[in-house]
Design a protein around this motif. Sequence first.
Motif, PDB file in Angstrom:
ATOM      1  N   LYS A  83       0.831  -1.158  -0.128  1.00 15.48           N
ATOM      2  CA  LYS A  83      -0.025   0.046  -0.072  1.00 15.48           C
ATOM      3  C   LYS A  83       0.791   1.153  -0.018  1.00 15.48           C
ATOM      4  O   LYS A  83       2.048   1.199   0.359  1.00 15.48           O
ATOM      5  CB  LYS A  83      -0.917   0.038   1.150  1.00 15.48           C
ATOM      6  N   VAL A  84       0.211   2.283  -0.608  1.00 13.45           N
ATOM      7  CA  VAL A  84       0.765   3.671  -0.084  1.00 13.45           C
ATOM      8  C   VAL A  84      -0.007   4.658   0.486  1.00 13.45           C
ATOM      9  O   VAL A  84      -1.266   4.396   0.392  1.00 13.45           O
ATOM     10  CB  VAL A  84       1.186   4.278  -1.957  1.00 13.45           C
ATOM     11  N   GLY A  85       0.502   5.768   0.768  1.00 11.59           N
ATOM     12  CA  GLY A  85      -0.472   6.864   1.287  1.00 11.59           C
ATOM     13  C   GLY A  85       0.376   7.129   2.830  1.00 11.59           C
ATOM     14  O   GLY A  85       0.619   8.217   3.088  1.00 11.59           O
ATOM     15  N   ARG A  86       0.597   6.059   3.544  1.00  5.69           N
ATOM     16  CA  ARG A  86       1.454   6.184   4.741  1.00  5.69           C
ATOM     17  C   ARG A  86       2.977   6.130   4.462  1.00  5.69           C
ATOM     18  O   ARG A  86       3.497   4.982   4.610  1.00  5.69           O
ATOM     19  CB  ARG A  86       0.965   5.247   5.910  1.00  5.69           C
ATOM     20  N   VAL A 113       3.790   9.707   7.705  1.00  2.00           N
ATOM     21  CA  VAL A 113       3.224  10.806   7.092  1.00  2.00           C
ATOM     22  C   VAL A 113       2.402  10.604   6.001  1.00  2.00           C
ATOM     23  O   VAL A 113       2.725   9.884   4.895  1.00  2.00           O
ATOM     24  CB  VAL A 113       4.539  11.677   6.666  1.00  2.00           C
ATOM     25  N   TYR A 114       1.029  11.129   5.997  1.00  2.00           N
ATOM     26  CA  TYR A 114       0.168  10.717   4.727  1.00  2.00           C
ATOM     27  C   TYR A 114       0.313  11.592   3.644  1.00  2.00           C
ATOM     28  O   TYR A 114       0.649  12.679   3.673  1.00  2.00           O
ATOM     29  CB  TYR A 114      -1.218  10.886   5.168  1.00  2.00           C
ATOM     30  N   ASP A 115       0.701  10.749   2.484  1.00  2.00           N
ATOM     31  CA  ASP A 115       1.284  11.484   1.406  1.00  2.00           C
ATOM     32  C   ASP A 115       1.120  10.811   0.070  1.00  2.00           C
ATOM     33  O   ASP A 115       1.500   9.616  -0.304  1.00  2.00           O
ATOM     34  CB  ASP A 115       2.931  11.672   1.335  1.00  2.00           C
ATOM     35  N   LEU A 116      -0.038  11.082  -0.698  1.00  2.00           N
ATOM     36  CA  LEU A 116      -0.565  10.653  -2.116  1.00  2.00           C
ATOM     37  C   LEU A 116       0.057  11.516  -3.136  1.00  2.00           C
ATOM     38  O   LEU A 116      -0.487  11.583  -4.106  1.00  2.00           O
ATOM     39  CB  LEU A 116      -1.971  10.358  -2.098  1.00  2.00           C
ATOM     40  N   SER A 117       1.012  12.296  -3.016  1.00  2.00           N
ATOM     41  CA  SER A 117       1.641  13.025  -4.102  1.00  2.00           C
ATOM     42  C   SER A 117       2.446  12.011  -5.021  1.00  2.00           C
ATOM     43  O   SER A 117       2.781  11.002  -4.467  1.00  2.00           O
ATOM     44  CB  SER A 117       2.980  14.307  -3.595  1.00  2.00           C
ATOM     45  N   ARG A 118       2.762  12.467  -5.861  1.00  2.00           N
ATOM     46  CA  ARG A 118       3.766  11.679  -7.046  1.00  2.00           C
ATOM     47  C   ARG A 118       4.960  11.136  -6.270  1.00  2.00           C
ATOM     48  O   ARG A 118       5.334   9.984  -6.437  1.00  2.00           O
ATOM     49  CB  ARG A 118       3.825  12.552  -8.407  1.00  2.00           C
ATOM     50  N   ASP A 119       5.678  12.083  -5.868  1.00  2.00           N
ATOM     51  CA  ASP A 119       6.967  11.843  -5.196  1.00  2.00           C
ATOM     52  C   ASP A 119       6.747  11.005  -4.092  1.00  2.00           C
ATOM     53  O   ASP A 119       7.527  10.060  -3.736  1.00  2.00           O
ATOM     54  CB  ASP A 119       7.678  13.004  -4.900  1.00  2.00           C
ATOM     55  N   GLY A 120       5.709  11.328  -3.139  1.00  2.00           N
ATOM     56  CA  GLY A 120       5.560  10.284  -1.952  1.00  2.00           C
ATOM     57  C   GLY A 120       5.216   8.866  -2.534  1.00  2.00           C
ATOM     58  O   GLY A 120       5.735   7.854  -1.762  1.00  2.00           O
ATOM     59  N   ILE A 121       4.465   8.684  -3.506  1.00  2.00           N
ATOM     60  CA  ILE A 121       4.042   7.353  -4.055  1.00  2.00           C
ATOM     61  C   ILE A 121       5.237   6.833  -4.745  1.00  2.00           C
ATOM     62  O   ILE A 121       5.577   5.418  -4.231  1.00  2.00           O
ATOM     63  CB  ILE A 121       2.720   7.528  -4.908  1.00  2.00           C
ATOM     64  N   LEU A 122       6.116   7.381  -5.273  1.00  2.00           N
ATOM     65  CA  LEU A 122       7.407   6.851  -5.798  1.00  2.00           C
ATOM     66  C   LEU A 122       8.117   6.325  -4.622  1.00  2.00           C
ATOM     67  O   LEU A 122       8.854   5.323  -4.824  1.00  2.00           O
ATOM     68  CB  LEU A 122       7.880   7.770  -6.895  1.00  2.00           C
ATOM     69  N   VAL A 140      -0.824  -2.498  -5.817  1.00  2.00           N
ATOM     70  CA  VAL A 140      -0.549  -1.359  -4.863  1.00  2.00           C
ATOM     71  C   VAL A 140      -2.036  -0.538  -4.673  1.00  2.00           C
ATOM     72  O   VAL A 140      -2.639  -0.123  -5.395  1.00  2.00           O
ATOM     73  CB  VAL A 140       0.194  -0.275  -5.429  1.00  2.00           C
ATOM     74  N   TYR A 141      -2.341  -0.564  -3.538  1.00  2.00           N
ATOM     75  CA  TYR A 141      -3.560  -0.057  -2.765  1.00  2.00           C
ATOM     76  C   TYR A 141      -3.181   1.375  -2.169  1.00  2.00           C
ATOM     77  O   TYR A 141      -2.265   1.515  -1.563  1.00  2.00           O
ATOM     78  CB  TYR A 141      -4.288  -0.776  -1.750  1.00  2.00           C
ATOM     79  N   MET A 142      -4.117   2.301  -2.479  1.00  2.00           N
ATOM     80  CA  MET A 142      -3.918   3.536  -1.464  1.00  2.00           C
ATOM     81  C   MET A 142      -4.833   3.221  -0.380  1.00  2.00           C
ATOM     82  O   MET A 142      -5.669   2.612  -0.362  1.00  2.00           O
ATOM     83  CB  MET A 142      -4.840   4.653  -2.281  1.00  2.00           C
ATOM     84  N   HIS A 143      -3.808   3.386   0.720  1.00  2.00           N
ATOM     85  CA  HIS A 143      -4.459   2.919   2.020  1.00  2.00           C
ATOM     86  C   HIS A 143      -5.119   4.090   2.934  1.00  2.00           C
ATOM     87  O   HIS A 143      -4.705   4.926   3.234  1.00  2.00           O
ATOM     88  CB  HIS A 143      -3.257   2.626   2.864  1.00  2.00           C
ATOM     89  N   ASP A 144      -6.568   3.483   2.997  1.00  2.00           N
ATOM     90  CA  ASP A 144      -7.207   4.339   4.010  1.00  2.00           C
ATOM     91  C   ASP A 144      -7.326   5.734   3.664  1.00  2.00           C
ATOM     92  O   ASP A 144      -6.938   6.693   4.360  1.00  2.00           O
ATOM     93  CB  ASP A 144      -6.964   4.264   5.252  1.00  2.00           C
ATOM     94  N   PRO A 145      -7.487   6.201   2.196  1.00  2.00           N
ATOM     95  CA  PRO A 145      -7.533   7.690   2.339  1.00  2.00           C
ATOM     96  C   PRO A 145      -8.796   8.449   2.374  1.00  2.00           C
ATOM     97  O   PRO A 145      -9.163   9.355   1.541  1.00  2.00           O
ATOM     98  CB  PRO A 145      -7.396   7.596   0.316  1.00  2.00           C
ATOM     99  N   GLY A 173      -5.381   0.201  -6.812  1.00  2.00           N
ATOM    100  CA  GLY A 173      -6.744   0.242  -6.575  1.00  2.00           C
ATOM    101  C   GLY A 173      -6.671   1.194  -5.151  1.00  2.00           C
ATOM    102  O   GLY A 173      -5.647   1.973  -4.672  1.00  2.00           O
ATOM    103  N   ALA A 174      -7.506   1.042  -4.242  1.00  2.00           N
ATOM    104  CA  ALA A 174      -7.789   1.517  -2.902  1.00  2.00           C
ATOM    105  C   ALA A 174      -8.360   0.602  -1.826  1.00  2.00           C
ATOM    106  O   ALA A 174      -8.867  -0.378  -2.072  1.00  2.00           O
ATOM    107  CB  ALA A 174      -8.552   2.498  -2.909  1.00  2.00           C
TER     108      ALA A 174
END
Length: 337
Positions: A83-86, A113-122, A140-145, A173-174
Amino acid sequence: MKTLATRSHRGRRFTEVGMGCAQLGNLSHAISDDEAEQTVQAAWEAGIRVFDTAPHYGLGLSERRLGRALRAYPRDEYIVSTKVGRLLVPSPETAGISDMAHFFDVPADHRRVYDLSRDGILRSIDASLDRLGLDRVDIVYMHDPDEHFEAASTTGAETLTELRDQGVVAAFGAGMNQGAMLADLIDRTDIDIVMCAGRLTLLEQHDARRMLELAAQRDVAVVAAAVYNSGLLSHEHVPDDAHFDYAPASAPVLARARDIERICRDHSATLPSAAMQYPLLFPQVLCVVAGVRGVDQAVQAVERSIRPIPTDLWRALAAAGHIDLPRHTIPEVFHVG
C-alpha cells in the motif's frame, strides 16, 4: 479434502483466500521471526497464493518478514499487494518508545506521514520493494484515503495509472473500511481493484451495494477483508466480550450475530465458515483476505473456506433480513473449491 479454488481477473489468478499480513508486523503483540516465517509457510502449504501487506503494518516489519519468507517460492506463483499513502519517515526522537499507539508492538523509530503526491508514492513503492526484496509488486492500494479523497482521486490515481501503464505495478486500487468512497473512486478513476474491509460481511452489506454495482459495470475486482468484523464472527459461538468494528459489540449487534449463528447451526454450518464464504457469492469478489496469526490460523482460514455450505443457509439468512444475495443464481451447494 477439496483444494483452494482460484478466480481470474485481467489475466491475474487469485486464490479465493489470501493472507492478511498485519500480524507479521506484531499487531497487538510481538511474534518471533521464526513464527512469522512458519505462518507464511503454512499458508503456502494450505494453498494460499495471495499475500497482502503494507508499510503501516509494524512500520515496515510485515513487509520485511513477508519478503524473507516468500524467497523460498517461485515469484510467478504468488500475488503480493502492498500500500501507499502512509510514508515512513525516520523518527530517531521516538525510537525508544513503542508503536502501540498504532497497535503494533515495535519501536516507533519511524513516523507515518500521509502522502499521496507523485513523489510520495514513488518513494513509498521504492521503499516497499527494498523491504520486500522484490523487483515488483503485483497490486498497490492507496491505504485508507478517507480524509484524502481529493489526493486519491487526482495525484494518487494519476501516478498509479502511470506506473501501471509503464509496467512498474500490475494493478492498483484502494483499500478502505468503507464502501462509499471506494464506489466514488471506481466511478471517477481508472482503478483495477478495491479492498473493502468490514463492509461486505454477514453483519454488513448496505455500504457495499453501490461499490459492487459499479465494480461489475467497470470490470473492477473486489477483495473482501475483515470478514469477521473485528472477531465477532470468528467463533462458532459468539462470546459475550466480542468486538465489532474495533470496539466492544453492543447488545443489539450481539443479538443479531447470535441469530445468524443459530441459523448457521440449524443448517449444519458454522458461523466462521459462513463468514469466510459469504463474500465469494458475489462474482465481483475475487478473494477473501484473512488476517492470520500463527500456523493454526493459516490452516484454519483455508479449512473454513472449503467446507461445503448448503444453499438453503444463504436463503434462510436472506429471509431473516441478515444478508443481501447476489442477483445471479447461487448453486445448490456453495463452497470455495
